[in-house]
Motif scaffolding. Structure first.
Motif, PDB file in Angstrom:
ATOM      1  N   VAL A 299       4.606  -8.501  -2.277  1.00 45.32           N
ATOM      2  CA  VAL A 299       4.648  -9.037  -0.926  1.00 45.32           C
ATOM      3  C   VAL A 299       3.262  -9.040  -0.291  1.00 45.32           C
ATOM      4  O   VAL A 299       2.904  -9.971   0.445  1.00 45.32           O
ATOM      5  CB  VAL A 299       5.653  -8.253  -0.041  1.00 45.32           C
ATOM      6  CG1 VAL A 299       5.176  -6.851   0.270  1.00 45.32           C
ATOM      7  CG2 VAL A 299       5.943  -9.017   1.236  1.00 45.32           C
ATOM      8  N   ALA A 300       2.446  -8.034  -0.595  1.00 46.83           N
ATOM      9  CA  ALA A 300       1.091  -7.994  -0.029  1.00 46.83           C
ATOM     10  C   ALA A 300       0.249  -9.158  -0.535  1.00 46.83           C
ATOM     11  O   ALA A 300      -0.479  -9.794   0.230  1.00 46.83           O
ATOM     12  CB  ALA A 300       0.411  -6.665  -0.368  1.00 46.83           C
ATOM     13  N   ALA A 301       0.361  -9.441  -1.829  1.00 48.35           N
ATOM     14  CA  ALA A 301      -0.391 -10.565  -2.400  1.00 48.35           C
ATOM     15  C   ALA A 301       0.067 -11.886  -1.780  1.00 48.35           C
ATOM     16  O   ALA A 301      -0.750 -12.767  -1.481  1.00 48.35           O
ATOM     17  CB  ALA A 301      -0.196 -10.599  -3.918  1.00 48.35           C
TER      18      ALA A 301
ATOM     19  N   VAL B 147      -9.419 -11.725   2.991  1.00 46.07           N
ATOM     20  CA  VAL B 147      -8.342 -10.734   2.959  1.00 46.07           C
ATOM     21  C   VAL B 147      -8.443  -9.868   1.704  1.00 46.07           C
ATOM     22  O   VAL B 147      -8.728 -10.371   0.623  1.00 46.07           O
ATOM     23  CB  VAL B 147      -6.958 -11.425   2.970  1.00 46.07           C
ATOM     24  CG1 VAL B 147      -5.845 -10.382   3.072  1.00 46.07           C
ATOM     25  CG2 VAL B 147      -6.856 -12.434   4.093  1.00 46.07           C
ATOM     26  N   HIS B 148      -8.204  -8.580   1.858  1.00 49.62           N
ATOM     27  CA  HIS B 148      -7.986  -7.678   0.735  1.00 49.62           C
ATOM     28  C   HIS B 148      -6.582  -7.105   0.871  1.00 49.62           C
ATOM     29  O   HIS B 148      -6.058  -6.975   1.977  1.00 49.62           O
ATOM     30  CB  HIS B 148      -9.016  -6.546   0.727  1.00 49.62           C
ATOM     31  CG  HIS B 148     -10.299  -6.921   0.052  1.00 49.62           C
ATOM     32  ND1 HIS B 148     -11.166  -5.993  -0.464  1.00 49.62           N
ATOM     33  CD2 HIS B 148     -10.866  -8.127  -0.199  1.00 49.62           C
ATOM     34  CE1 HIS B 148     -12.220  -6.596  -1.004  1.00 49.62           C
ATOM     35  NE2 HIS B 148     -12.061  -7.900  -0.840  1.00 49.62           N
ATOM     36  N   TRP B 149      -5.973  -6.765  -0.245  1.00 52.44           N
ATOM     37  CA  TRP B 149      -4.628  -6.193  -0.207  1.00 52.44           C
ATOM     38  C   TRP B 149      -4.506  -5.115  -1.274  1.00 52.44           C
ATOM     39  O   TRP B 149      -5.295  -5.058  -2.214  1.00 52.44           O
ATOM     40  CB  TRP B 149      -3.560  -7.268  -0.410  1.00 52.44           C
ATOM     41  CG  TRP B 149      -3.656  -8.007  -1.719  1.00 52.44           C
ATOM     42  CD1 TRP B 149      -4.363  -9.140  -1.973  1.00 52.44           C
ATOM     43  CD2 TRP B 149      -3.014  -7.653  -2.949  1.00 52.44           C
ATOM     44  NE1 TRP B 149      -4.212  -9.532  -3.287  1.00 52.44           N
ATOM     45  CE2 TRP B 149      -3.384  -8.627  -3.909  1.00 52.44           C
ATOM     46  CE3 TRP B 149      -2.157  -6.625  -3.345  1.00 52.44           C
ATOM     47  CZ2 TRP B 149      -2.923  -8.591  -5.224  1.00 52.44           C
ATOM     48  CZ3 TRP B 149      -1.703  -6.576  -4.653  1.00 52.44           C
ATOM     49  CH2 TRP B 149      -2.087  -7.566  -5.576  1.00 52.44           C
ATOM     50  N   THR B 150      -3.499  -4.258  -1.104  1.00 44.35           N
ATOM     51  CA  THR B 150      -3.285  -3.204  -2.091  1.00 44.35           C
ATOM     52  C   THR B 150      -1.798  -2.968  -2.292  1.00 44.35           C
ATOM     53  O   THR B 150      -0.993  -3.129  -1.373  1.00 44.35           O
ATOM     54  CB  THR B 150      -3.962  -1.886  -1.656  1.00 44.35           C
ATOM     55  OG1 THR B 150      -3.919  -0.948  -2.735  1.00 44.35           O
ATOM     56  CG2 THR B 150      -3.285  -1.273  -0.439  1.00 44.35           C
ATOM     57  N   LEU B 151      -1.458  -2.559  -3.504  1.00 45.97           N
ATOM     58  CA  LEU B 151      -0.091  -2.202  -3.873  1.00 45.97           C
ATOM     59  C   LEU B 151      -0.134  -0.783  -4.445  1.00 45.97           C
ATOM     60  O   LEU B 151      -0.311  -0.598  -5.645  1.00 45.97           O
ATOM     61  CB  LEU B 151       0.461  -3.194  -4.910  1.00 45.97           C
ATOM     62  CG  LEU B 151       1.851  -2.916  -5.482  1.00 45.97           C
ATOM     63  CD1 LEU B 151       2.893  -2.903  -4.380  1.00 45.97           C
ATOM     64  CD2 LEU B 151       2.214  -3.967  -6.535  1.00 45.97           C
ATOM     65  N   PRO B 152       0.029   0.244  -3.603  1.00 48.08           N
ATOM     66  CA  PRO B 152      -0.078   1.632  -4.075  1.00 48.08           C
ATOM     67  C   PRO B 152       0.989   2.016  -5.097  1.00 48.08           C
ATOM     68  O   PRO B 152       0.753   2.859  -5.966  1.00 48.08           O
ATOM     69  CB  PRO B 152       0.071   2.457  -2.796  1.00 48.08           C
ATOM     70  CG  PRO B 152      -0.143   1.519  -1.689  1.00 48.08           C
ATOM     71  CD  PRO B 152       0.251   0.165  -2.161  1.00 48.08           C
ATOM     72  N   ASP B 153       2.181   1.427  -4.965  1.00 47.38           N
ATOM     73  CA  ASP B 153       3.243   1.620  -5.947  1.00 47.38           C
ATOM     74  C   ASP B 153       3.468   3.106  -6.245  1.00 47.38           C
ATOM     75  O   ASP B 153       3.743   3.888  -5.348  1.00 47.38           O
ATOM     76  CB  ASP B 153       2.902   0.822  -7.207  1.00 47.38           C
ATOM     77  CG  ASP B 153       4.113   0.561  -8.087  1.00 47.38           C
ATOM     78  OD1 ASP B 153       5.133   0.102  -7.545  1.00 47.38           O
ATOM     79  OD2 ASP B 153       4.046   0.832  -9.297  1.00 47.38           O
ATOM     80  N   TYR B 154       3.326   3.534  -7.511  1.00 47.76           N
ATOM     81  CA  TYR B 154       3.614   4.911  -7.910  1.00 47.76           C
ATOM     82  C   TYR B 154       2.740   5.932  -7.180  1.00 47.76           C
ATOM     83  O   TYR B 154       3.124   7.091  -7.051  1.00 47.76           O
ATOM     84  CB  TYR B 154       3.398   5.080  -9.413  1.00 47.76           C
ATOM     85  CG  TYR B 154       4.563   4.644 -10.279  1.00 47.76           C
ATOM     86  CD1 TYR B 154       5.548   3.793  -9.784  1.00 47.76           C
ATOM     87  CD2 TYR B 154       4.683   5.078 -11.585  1.00 47.76           C
ATOM     88  CE1 TYR B 154       6.609   3.384 -10.571  1.00 47.76           C
ATOM     89  CE2 TYR B 154       5.742   4.690 -12.394  1.00 47.76           C
ATOM     90  CZ  TYR B 154       6.702   3.837 -11.878  1.00 47.76           C
ATOM     91  OH  TYR B 154       7.755   3.447 -12.656  1.00 47.76           O
ATOM     92  N   LEU B 155       1.567   5.516  -6.728  1.00 53.95           N
ATOM     93  CA  LEU B 155       0.684   6.466  -6.046  1.00 53.95           C
ATOM     94  C   LEU B 155       1.356   7.052  -4.807  1.00 53.95           C
ATOM     95  O   LEU B 155       1.109   8.208  -4.444  1.00 53.95           O
ATOM     96  CB  LEU B 155      -0.622   5.774  -5.643  1.00 53.95           C
ATOM     97  CG  LEU B 155      -1.461   5.193  -6.779  1.00 53.95           C
ATOM     98  CD1 LEU B 155      -2.710   4.523  -6.216  1.00 53.95           C
ATOM     99  CD2 LEU B 155      -1.845   6.273  -7.774  1.00 53.95           C
ATOM    100  N   GLN B 156       2.217   6.269  -4.170  1.00 54.14           N
ATOM    101  CA  GLN B 156       2.887   6.741  -2.959  1.00 54.14           C
ATOM    102  C   GLN B 156       3.761   7.956  -3.236  1.00 54.14           C
ATOM    103  O   GLN B 156       3.889   8.847  -2.401  1.00 54.14           O
ATOM    104  CB  GLN B 156       3.752   5.624  -2.365  1.00 54.14           C
ATOM    105  CG  GLN B 156       2.958   4.447  -1.849  1.00 54.14           C
ATOM    106  CD  GLN B 156       3.844   3.230  -1.638  1.00 54.14           C
ATOM    107  OE1 GLN B 156       4.320   2.981  -0.539  1.00 54.14           O
ATOM    108  NE2 GLN B 156       4.070   2.459  -2.685  1.00 54.14           N
ATOM    109  N   ARG B 157       4.394   7.975  -4.392  1.00 53.98           N
ATOM    110  CA  ARG B 157       5.360   9.042  -4.668  1.00 53.98           C
ATOM    111  C   ARG B 157       4.816  10.131  -5.582  1.00 53.98           C
ATOM    112  O   ARG B 157       5.476  11.148  -5.782  1.00 53.98           O
ATOM    113  CB  ARG B 157       6.637   8.454  -5.265  1.00 53.98           C
ATOM    114  CG  ARG B 157       6.493   7.922  -6.668  1.00 53.98           C
ATOM    115  CD  ARG B 157       7.757   7.191  -7.072  1.00 53.98           C
ATOM    116  NE  ARG B 157       7.861   7.009  -8.505  1.00 53.98           N
ATOM    117  CZ  ARG B 157       8.567   6.069  -9.083  1.00 53.98           C
ATOM    118  NH1 ARG B 157       9.245   5.210  -8.337  1.00 53.98           N
ATOM    119  NH2 ARG B 157       8.636   5.973 -10.384  1.00 53.98           N
TER     120      ARG B 157
END
Length: 417
Positions: free
Chosen positions: A271-273, A287-297
């Motif tokens: 969704v960020a992309a 624009v820059h975007w990030t998807l932290p994914d597993y890093l969050q948990r």
């Protein structure tokens, strides 16, 4: 010593503190001289009779488990269906429990796991097998019903708020000649708790994140782009936090990766992309975007002390409830006061939790739909407070533990399911 064995299993996505719950389960059971087996890779380990003997682990390793992220015994996304539809699997599970004299079953997971624990308790009662089933709460999505908060959420929320605040400083420094818009994608399929936690990073409308997109509100692209333009014109830059589960007016996920997982959920991501591309095309901003994914948990290095304490409290209470014969319940967190923040553990029926989902209350979402209210802050802030102790080595990295995970001998034929 109580007669029988306790079986513990982990389910679904792991968290920074799920092993703290496991550690508390084992330590509490040991204090009561109860043997604990752990199912390797969740319910699949139980079906396969792939069971780990936790008594082979030294006390120091079990204590170290409390500050180690991941899932020490493995987890899985594997959903058992209705009792009638999946009866052979449930009966196999009961056979394994009988073979190892399991009298207490603790299933550490979310909504689907609560449902499974409830069904296993009903099957055992049908067959007259003396089994006490207890669900143990865990999910970074914070969407379990009844409990005030879910162990795992507070640490993921802290990681999100800290990351957004730090990234905002970077964007503000570079905005004049570089990035004007930064988009952070947070987990959350139907409930926006984690994206909302990002709102703790700032106190005023001009502080990041200036825009939060939540699944509880329909995504309106035109309104979103207009808000981003307004923020950039006023502040000079804009940080957006978007929940992966935002939907359009037709109910479609804005970003759907395609396919579904074992629980039947659409796989999300991107969704960020997608939003970054729309901002770039429509507004012309870099624009820059990030998807932290597993890093969050998995970010145990920045775990919340509140979350860590609650993760251990539900583990210890789960054992106490099980040994007391409190069947088909879950230890839940009950908030007694906001200021000072106080809480206690109570038992709640699994029937009130299984397959129910807790969304963000309307009063937690700002009227314009792009931020959180004071009520939300009062709820969220205590959950990310404090730092949980973490030992570091001479190499500058955290000292985590890897268990031996020795299996017990199988007593049944191999599972062909």
């Amino acid at each position: 010593m109580a007669s029988g064995t306790l079986l513990y299993a982990q389910s679904g996505g792991v968290t920074a503190v799920i092993n703290a719950t496991a550690s508390a389960v084992i330590r509490t059971a040991r204090a009561k001289r109860v043997r604990v087996l752990a199912a390797r890779n969740g319910i699949l380990g139980a079906l396969r009779e792939d069971l780990i003997d936790t008594s082979a682990e030294p006390a120091a390793a079990i204590r170290a488990l409390a500050h180690t992220p991941g899932g020490a015994f493995g987890s899985c996304r594997y959903k058992l269906g209705a009792l009638d539809a999946d009866r052979p699997k449930y009966e196999r599970l009961l056979e394994v429990l009988r073979a190892h004299d399991v009298r207490w079953f603790l299933y550490n997971g979310g909504n689907d796991s609560a449902d499974t624990a409830l069904k296993v308790s009903r099957l055992a009662a049908e067959f007259g097998y003396p089994l006490t089933c207890v669900g143990v709460p865990k999910t970074i999505d914070n969407d379990l019903a009844v409990t005030d908060a879910c162990p795992g959420f507070g640490s993921a929320a802290k990681y999100t708020a800290v990351s957004v605040r730090e990234a905002a400083l970077d964007v503000a420094a570079m905005a004049d000649t570089s990035t004007r818009v930064f988009i952070y994608e947070a987990m959350g399929r139907h409930a926006g708790w984690l994206a909302a936690a990002a709102g703790l990073a700032g106190q005023t409308p001009d502080e990041a994140p200036q825009v939060i997109l939540l699944p509880e509100r329909t995504f309106d692209e035109a309104a979103f782009l207009a808000r981003v333009r307004q923020v950039v014109e006023r502040v000079g830059w804009c940080v957006v936090v978007a929940s992966e589960g935002i939907r359009d007016a037709d109910g479609r996920f804005v970003a759907e990766a395609g396919g579904s997982d074992a629980f039947g959920h659409s796989q999300l991501g991107g969704v960020a992309a997608h939003l970054a591309d729309r901002v770039k095309q429509a507004l012309g901003f870099k624009v820059h975007w990030t998807l932290p994914d597993y890093l969050q948990r998995s970010a145990r290095h920045i775990a919340s002390a509140t979350d860590w304490e609650q993760a251990q409290a539900v583990g210890a209470a789960a054992v106490e409830f099980a040994l007391a014969g409190r069947n088909a319940v879950m230890p839940v967190i009950v908030r007694t006061t906001d200021a000072p923040y106080r809480w206690r553990i109570e038992a709640a029926p699994l029937a009130r939790i299984a397959n129910h989902e807790k969304s963000m209350p309307a009063g937690f979402i700002r009227r314009d739909g792009f931020g959180i209210t004071g009520r939300a802050r009062r709820y969220l802030e205590p959950l990310i407070r404090g730092e949980a102790p973490l030992p570091y080595g001479r190499d500058g990295l955290p000292k985590y533990v890897t268990l031996r995970n020795r299996t017990v001998p199988r007593r049944l034929p191999a599972w062909e399911g």
